[in-house]
Design an enzyme around this catalytic site. Structure first.
Site, PDB file in Angstrom:
ATOM      1  N   SER A  57      12.525  -8.195   9.834  1.00  0.00           N
ATOM      2  CA  SER A  57      11.719  -9.261   9.231  1.00  0.00           C
ATOM      3  C   SER A  57      12.579 -10.520   9.216  1.00  0.00           C
ATOM      4  O   SER A  57      13.645 -10.529   8.587  1.00  0.00           O
ATOM      5  CB  SER A  57      11.337  -8.832   7.808  1.00  0.00           C
ATOM      6  OG  SER A  57      10.223  -9.541   7.365  1.00  0.00           O
ATOM      7  N   ALA A  58      12.127 -11.563   9.904  1.00  0.00           N
ATOM      8  CA  ALA A  58      12.996 -12.724  10.157  1.00  0.00           C
ATOM      9  C   ALA A  58      13.427 -13.460   8.894  1.00  0.00           C
ATOM     10  O   ALA A  58      14.513 -14.048   8.852  1.00  0.00           O
ATOM     11  CB  ALA A  58      12.280 -13.705  11.091  1.00  0.00           C
ATOM     12  N   GLN A  96      17.245  -4.822   5.954  1.00  0.00           N
ATOM     13  CA  GLN A  96      18.311  -5.479   5.175  1.00  0.00           C
ATOM     14  C   GLN A  96      19.634  -5.529   5.945  1.00  0.00           C
ATOM     15  O   GLN A  96      20.588  -6.148   5.470  1.00  0.00           O
ATOM     16  CB  GLN A  96      18.523  -4.761   3.833  1.00  0.00           C
ATOM     17  CG  GLN A  96      17.368  -4.904   2.859  1.00  0.00           C
ATOM     18  CD  GLN A  96      17.244  -6.306   2.250  1.00  0.00           C
ATOM     19  OE1 GLN A  96      18.181  -7.115   2.278  1.00  0.00           O
ATOM     20  NE2 GLN A  96      16.077  -6.611   1.701  1.00  0.00           N
ATOM     21  N   THR A 111       6.679  -4.790   7.197  1.00  0.00           N
ATOM     22  CA  THR A 111       5.704  -3.863   6.597  1.00  0.00           C
ATOM     23  C   THR A 111       4.689  -3.412   7.645  1.00  0.00           C
ATOM     24  O   THR A 111       4.366  -2.222   7.753  1.00  0.00           O
ATOM     25  CB  THR A 111       4.971  -4.580   5.436  1.00  0.00           C
ATOM     26  OG1 THR A 111       5.951  -5.018   4.505  1.00  0.00           O
ATOM     27  CG2 THR A 111       3.971  -3.679   4.743  1.00  0.00           C
ATOM     28  N   CYS A 132       9.219  -4.604 -15.515  1.00  0.00           N
ATOM     29  CA  CYS A 132       8.984  -4.769 -16.941  1.00  0.00           C
ATOM     30  C   CYS A 132       7.514  -5.090 -17.141  1.00  0.00           C
ATOM     31  O   CYS A 132       7.038  -6.114 -16.679  1.00  0.00           O
ATOM     32  CB  CYS A 132       9.833  -5.907 -17.469  1.00  0.00           C
ATOM     33  SG  CYS A 132       9.572  -6.189 -19.211  1.00  0.00           S
TER      34      CYS A 132
HETATM   35  C1  LIG Z   1      14.291  -2.515   3.231  1.00  0.00           C
HETATM   36  C2  LIG Z   1      13.012  -3.272   3.405  1.00  0.00           C
HETATM   37  N1  LIG Z   1      12.043  -2.779   4.186  1.00  0.00           N
HETATM   38  C3  LIG Z   1      10.895  -3.423   4.388  1.00  0.00           C
HETATM   39  C4  LIG Z   1      10.650  -4.632   3.778  1.00  0.00           C
HETATM   40  C5  LIG Z   1       9.353  -5.320   4.048  1.00  0.00           C
HETATM   41  O1  LIG Z   1       9.574  -6.566   4.645  1.00  0.00           O
HETATM   42  P1  LIG Z   1       8.374  -7.633   4.703  1.00  0.00           P
HETATM   43  O2  LIG Z   1       7.942  -7.867   3.281  1.00  0.00           O
HETATM   44  O3  LIG Z   1       8.989  -8.828   5.311  1.00  0.00           O
HETATM   45  O4  LIG Z   1       7.309  -7.026   5.498  1.00  0.00           O
HETATM   46  C6  LIG Z   1      11.615  -5.193   2.943  1.00  0.00           C
HETATM   47  C7  LIG Z   1      11.380  -6.452   2.216  1.00  0.00           C
HETATM   48  O5  LIG Z   1      11.778  -6.640   1.090  1.00  0.00           O
HETATM   49  C8  LIG Z   1      12.831  -4.503   2.753  1.00  0.00           C
HETATM   50  O6  LIG Z   1      13.804  -4.992   1.966  1.00  0.00           O
END
Ligand SMILES: Cc1ncc(COP(=O)(O)O)c(C=O)c1O
Length: 373
Positions: free
Chosen positions: A197-198, A177, A70, A325
């Site tokens: 993201s590790a 992903q 993020t 929801c």
């Molecule tokens: C496609 C995608 N982008 C960005 C993120 C953000 O990752 P993080 O929450 O580790 O910063 C995620 C996390 O779910 C994601 O699936």
């Protein structure tokens, strides 16, 4: 607990944990300190950076460690507006909120125009639409993810990248992903920005990286001590960085084997579901295409699935809702809505990892049948 929520996060790989444990006590020096303990930490970071860069086939100077994907996305998108003066951001409405909300921010702060792309019922964008827009809009950033976190749908990022190069647009492709789940020909796609993201591939939480192509220069979001070559100030999470690098090594080395294992779990799960309920809806054709680890589905109306995620939880099974929801009213996620799915559709995401087994899939099927029949 049977854990089928691996697209949300994954358990730590024991090999990563053991590696990090050895570092936690020994490596406590601040990497900015000039004494031996500081230098030792600095070397660990730089060795980790080199290992990450080798896996991607890029220059180590293009990798910046961040606290999350993020953060990397926000750094890239805000940097593109602030430093590279983009005027338009062209994005898929199925992007993660990290992208969409950062795009909304630069619209608000810098007056950047937001242009959302059309999406097919399977979740794909149309490269020709990107080209049509770029013909008219110079100074643009295109944001199209490689693999969708809800549906597993794979976007044609190579084609998008070629179009961006043709029209001199910047390209951000969120590959969070994808790493360790599906092959990424990074040298061919070569976006200007990507993120990682590790914790999505059995590494630690709170650590990621931002890749910034050497051809592009952006500046930091948070001023401070000037770490990460001034792009990301703040004392480095050395143990997380080392853990990320180790987890990525393991994910890349085991990619084919893990894909084969996870694909076979997915196939068995979807085959059993279809045999039980032929009208089951698999969103984005996710039983046959896309990431090998994600299945997003909706049950036909005759099943009462309102509390399914909670009921599975009570039976020791973790999955995710592909829908939100609130106050008892189900609404399809922004991803499903962009794909034209009715907004009162309840969807469920099952996502597997290399640590899941066929027995777990069989147990899950039995529990689903017992809860819904
Ligand atoms: C496609 C995608 N982008 C960005 C993120 C953000 O990752 P993080 O929450 O580790 O910063 C995620 C996390 O779910 C994601 O699936």
């Amino acid at each position: 607990m049977i854990y089928f929520d691996n697209a949300a996060t994954t358990p730590l790989d024991p090999q990563v944990r053991d590696y990090m444990k050895t570092l936690l006590d020994e490596y406590f020096g601040n990497p900015s300190s000039i004494h031996a303990l500081g230098r030792q930490s600095k070397v660990l970071i730089e060795e980790s950076r080199i290992a990450v860069a080798e896996n991607l086939g890029v220059n180590p100077s293009e990798i910046y460690f961040t606290g999350s994907a993020t953060e990397g996305i926000a750094t890239a998108i805000i940097g593109a507006a602030k430093d590279l003066k983009i005027k338009h951001i062209i994005l898929s409405p199925t992007e993660h909120h990290a992208v969409i909300h950062a795009a909304e921010l630069i619209q608000q702060w810098f007056g950047v125009e937001l242009i959302f792309l059309n999406v097919s019922p399977e979740g794909h964008i149309f490269p020709e639409q990107v080209e049509r827009i770029l013909k008219e809009k110079s100074s643009s950033l295109v944001a199209v993810m490689h693999a969708n976190n809800e549906t597993g749908c794979l976007q044609p990022v190579l084609e998008i990248s070629e179009i961006c190069k043709k029209y001199d647009a910047l390209f951000l492709s969120d590959m969070v992903q994808s790493w360790g789940k599906t092959p990424v020909d990074f040298a061919a796609v070569k976006p200007d920005f990507t993120v990682c993201s590790a914790h999505k591939f059995h590494g630690p939480k709170g650590i990621g990286f931002l890749y910034v192509s050497g051809d592009v220069k952006i500046t930091n979001l948070i001023p401070g001590g000037g770490q990460e070559r001034n792009l990301r100030s703040g004392t480095e999470n050395i143990h997380g960085i080392a853990g990320l690098s180790k987890a990525l090594d393991i994910a890349f080395a085991g990619l084919n084997q893990n894909m084969a294992h996870i694909s076979s779990l997915k196939k068995s799960f979807t085959d059993q579901l279809k045999a039980w309920c032929p009208e089951m809806v698999f969103h984005a054709n996710c039983d046959t295409q896309g990431l090998p680890n994600i299945v997003l589905l909706s049950f036909p109306n005759r099943y009462d699935t309102q509390m399914l995620t909670q009921m599975l939880d009570m039976k020791g099974m973790a999955i995710s809702n592909g829908s939100a929801c609130s106050s008892g009213v189900v609404s399809a996620s922004h991803v499903l809505q962009a794909m034209g799915v009715k907004d009162n559709t309840a969807a469920f995401r099952f996502s597997f990892s290399k640590f899941n087994t066929q027995d777990e899939v069989n147990t899950c099927m039995e529990v689903l049948k017992s809860l819904l029949n």
